[in-house]
Design a protein around this motif. Structure first.
Motif, PDB file in Angstrom:
ATOM      1  N   ASP A  38     -42.535  60.186 -17.103  1.00 16.24           N
ATOM      2  CA  ASP A  38     -42.609  58.887 -16.445  1.00 16.24           C
ATOM      3  C   ASP A  38     -42.442  58.784 -14.729  1.00 16.24           C
ATOM      4  O   ASP A  38     -43.568  58.908 -14.231  1.00 16.24           O
ATOM      5  CB  ASP A  38     -42.167  57.451 -16.474  1.00 16.24           C
ATOM      6  N   MET A  39     -41.648  59.782 -14.356  1.00 15.21           N
ATOM      7  CA  MET A  39     -41.570  59.969 -12.665  1.00 15.21           C
ATOM      8  C   MET A  39     -42.783  61.265 -12.069  1.00 15.21           C
ATOM      9  O   MET A  39     -42.948  60.895 -11.912  1.00 15.21           O
ATOM     10  CB  MET A  39     -39.908  60.724 -13.584  1.00 15.21           C
ATOM     11  N   LYS A  63     -34.893  59.988 -24.713  1.00 16.68           N
ATOM     12  CA  LYS A  63     -34.848  59.424 -23.454  1.00 16.68           C
ATOM     13  C   LYS A  63     -35.076  59.391 -22.886  1.00 16.68           C
ATOM     14  O   LYS A  63     -36.108  59.348 -21.413  1.00 16.68           O
ATOM     15  CB  LYS A  63     -33.101  58.183 -23.531  1.00 16.68           C
ATOM     16  N   ASN A  64     -34.125  60.447 -21.880  1.00 13.60           N
ATOM     17  CA  ASN A  64     -34.515  61.140 -20.485  1.00 13.60           C
ATOM     18  C   ASN A  64     -35.556  62.324 -20.676  1.00 13.60           C
ATOM     19  O   ASN A  64     -36.492  62.379 -19.644  1.00 13.60           O
ATOM     20  CB  ASN A  64     -33.818  62.751 -20.947  1.00 13.60           C
ATOM     21  N   ARG A 106     -45.304  59.393 -12.654  1.00 12.21           N
ATOM     22  CA  ARG A 106     -45.562  58.189 -11.260  1.00 12.21           C
ATOM     23  C   ARG A 106     -45.722  59.297  -9.504  1.00 12.21           C
ATOM     24  O   ARG A 106     -46.609  58.502  -8.832  1.00 12.21           O
ATOM     25  CB  ARG A 106     -44.463  56.906 -10.555  1.00 12.21           C
ATOM     26  N   ASN A 144     -38.656  61.024 -21.870  1.00 10.07           N
ATOM     27  CA  ASN A 144     -39.804  60.221 -21.474  1.00 10.07           C
ATOM     28  C   ASN A 144     -39.229  59.730 -20.495  1.00 10.07           C
ATOM     29  O   ASN A 144     -40.136  59.494 -19.345  1.00 10.07           O
ATOM     30  CB  ASN A 144     -39.818  57.981 -22.742  1.00 10.07           C
ATOM     31  N   GLU A 145     -38.369  59.642 -19.919  1.00 10.56           N
ATOM     32  CA  GLU A 145     -37.534  59.176 -18.167  1.00 10.56           C
ATOM     33  C   GLU A 145     -38.334  60.297 -17.202  1.00 10.56           C
ATOM     34  O   GLU A 145     -38.718  59.685 -16.357  1.00 10.56           O
ATOM     35  CB  GLU A 145     -36.811  58.641 -18.305  1.00 10.56           C
ATOM     36  N   TYR A 146     -37.850  61.248 -17.572  1.00 11.37           N
ATOM     37  CA  TYR A 146     -38.690  62.096 -16.512  1.00 11.37           C
ATOM     38  C   TYR A 146     -39.917  62.884 -16.767  1.00 11.37           C
ATOM     39  O   TYR A 146     -40.861  63.065 -15.445  1.00 11.37           O
ATOM     40  CB  TYR A 146     -38.226  63.871 -16.670  1.00 11.37           C
ATOM     41  N   GLN A 201     -30.881  60.541 -26.944  1.00 12.09           N
ATOM     42  CA  GLN A 201     -30.682  60.160 -25.861  1.00 12.09           C
ATOM     43  C   GLN A 201     -31.181  61.626 -25.527  1.00 12.09           C
ATOM     44  O   GLN A 201     -32.416  61.273 -24.019  1.00 12.09           O
ATOM     45  CB  GLN A 201     -28.842  60.696 -25.273  1.00 12.09           C
TER      46      GLN A 201
END
Length: 317
Positions: free
Chosen positions: A307-308, A300-301, A311, A303-305, A297
């Motif tokens: 990516d944000m 995952k957190n 972007r 990777n998502e952060y 988890q």
């Protein structure tokens, strides 16, 4: 502003003696690296306030002090209040022409740990930024209340064990994600906020200089590994900081005028978060089979952060 040139680490680290080494911070504590670097960034006069915390109790043991500059210790929550009060008084006296040297440049800086910044002092920091005072606030983020027994703060990452969020047969430690204070301060409209780290010393020095140069309230969050509560060998402080930035557990970036995001460091080889977690005793329990899902988890957190952040940087909004 009298900016100090940055040539090489040896020269930069020895060009200023306004923060003396005779303090009682733990061996390997990154606080002194960060504070010394800030004070080496400029030759301007400095007015500094410190919340109660590791930095304060270890650098001002009466009748001794490590601070060769104007410095005030204030309560757990009030470093921003104290330094902005001084800033307002200085501005008023400058208008009246009652200063000894009306043209001498002065910078106002506050230091606080994550407990006194993310939690106890957040209301006062928020108010100081909302009022638009010309100061820089630096959070020494060691992700726990290190001065009072290692309790969890809202800066403590998910999965870490602390004295008040202990791992055991029915718990894997702290269950809540770390508060995104950099984004919160950017949302206040602060003209400059950044997340920096002492292993990338040149980037950190430049970030400090940007903050000191910028008129208005600036906020900087700096990772400050804690050998005592993170449970690693004091000689490995910079190694831990390298792992924090290379796994993107602690990404380095700046936000200008509340919206323009720039990533300050992109690892050539992004490491798995397991490398970072495995180097600290506070995450040892996560490597048990029943807790492996927490590591997944966390990854995952991250990777998502990341990516944000990419972007947002690309969008330039």
């Amino acid at each position: 502003m009298a900016i100090t040139s940055i040539k090489n680490l040896k020269e930069f680290s020895t060009n200023n003696d306004r923060f003396e080494g005779a303090h009682t911070l733990c061996p390997g504590c990154a606080h002194s690296m960060i504070v010394r670097e800030l004070m080496n960034c400029t030759d301007d006069n400095l007015v500094i306030s410190s919340n109660t915390g590791c930095l304060e109790v270890s650098t001002a043991v009466y009748p001794f002090t490590s601070w060769d500059t104007s410095w005030i210790h204030i309560g757990f929550e009030n470093a921003a209040t104290a330094v902005t009060g001084a800033e307002a008084m200085h501005k008023a006296r400058k208008r009246k022409g009652t200063l000894k040297d009306n043209d001498a440049p002065v910078k106002f800086v506050a230091f606080g740990g994550d407990g006194s910044t993310y939690d106890i002092g957040f209301q006062w920091l928020s108010g100081a930024v909302e009022r638009g005072h010309d100061f820089t606030y630096i959070c020494l983020d060691n992700e726990n209340y290190a001065n009072t027994g290692g309790q969890r703060s809202s800066a403590t990452p998910i999965g870490a064990t602390t004295s008040t969020a202990q791992a055991g047969t029915h718990s894997y430690g702290k269950k809540e994600k770390k508060k995104d204070l950099v984004a919160i301060m950017a949302a206040h409209g602060a003209p400059y906020v950044a997340q920096l780290a002492p292993n990338k010393w040149k980037s950190m020095a430049k970030g400090f200089q940007k903050a000191l140069e910028t008129e208005g309230p600036c906020f900087i969050n700096t990772v400050s590994p804690c050998t005592t509560e993170w449970r690693f060998d004091p000689k490995d402080t910079i190694l831990l900081t390298d792992l924090a930035t290379d796994t993107l557990m602690f990404p380095l970036y700046e936000i200008i005028d509340g919206h323009e995001l720039n990533i300050l460091y992109r690892p050539k080889n992004v490491l798995k978060v397991e490398d970072y977690l495995g180097a600290q005793g506070r995450y040892k329990h996560l490597f048990k089979p029943e807790n492996r899902h927490v590591i997944e988890q966390i990854q995952k957190n991250i990777n998502e952060y990341w990516d944000m952040l990419q972007r947002r940087e690309e969008a330039r909004i």
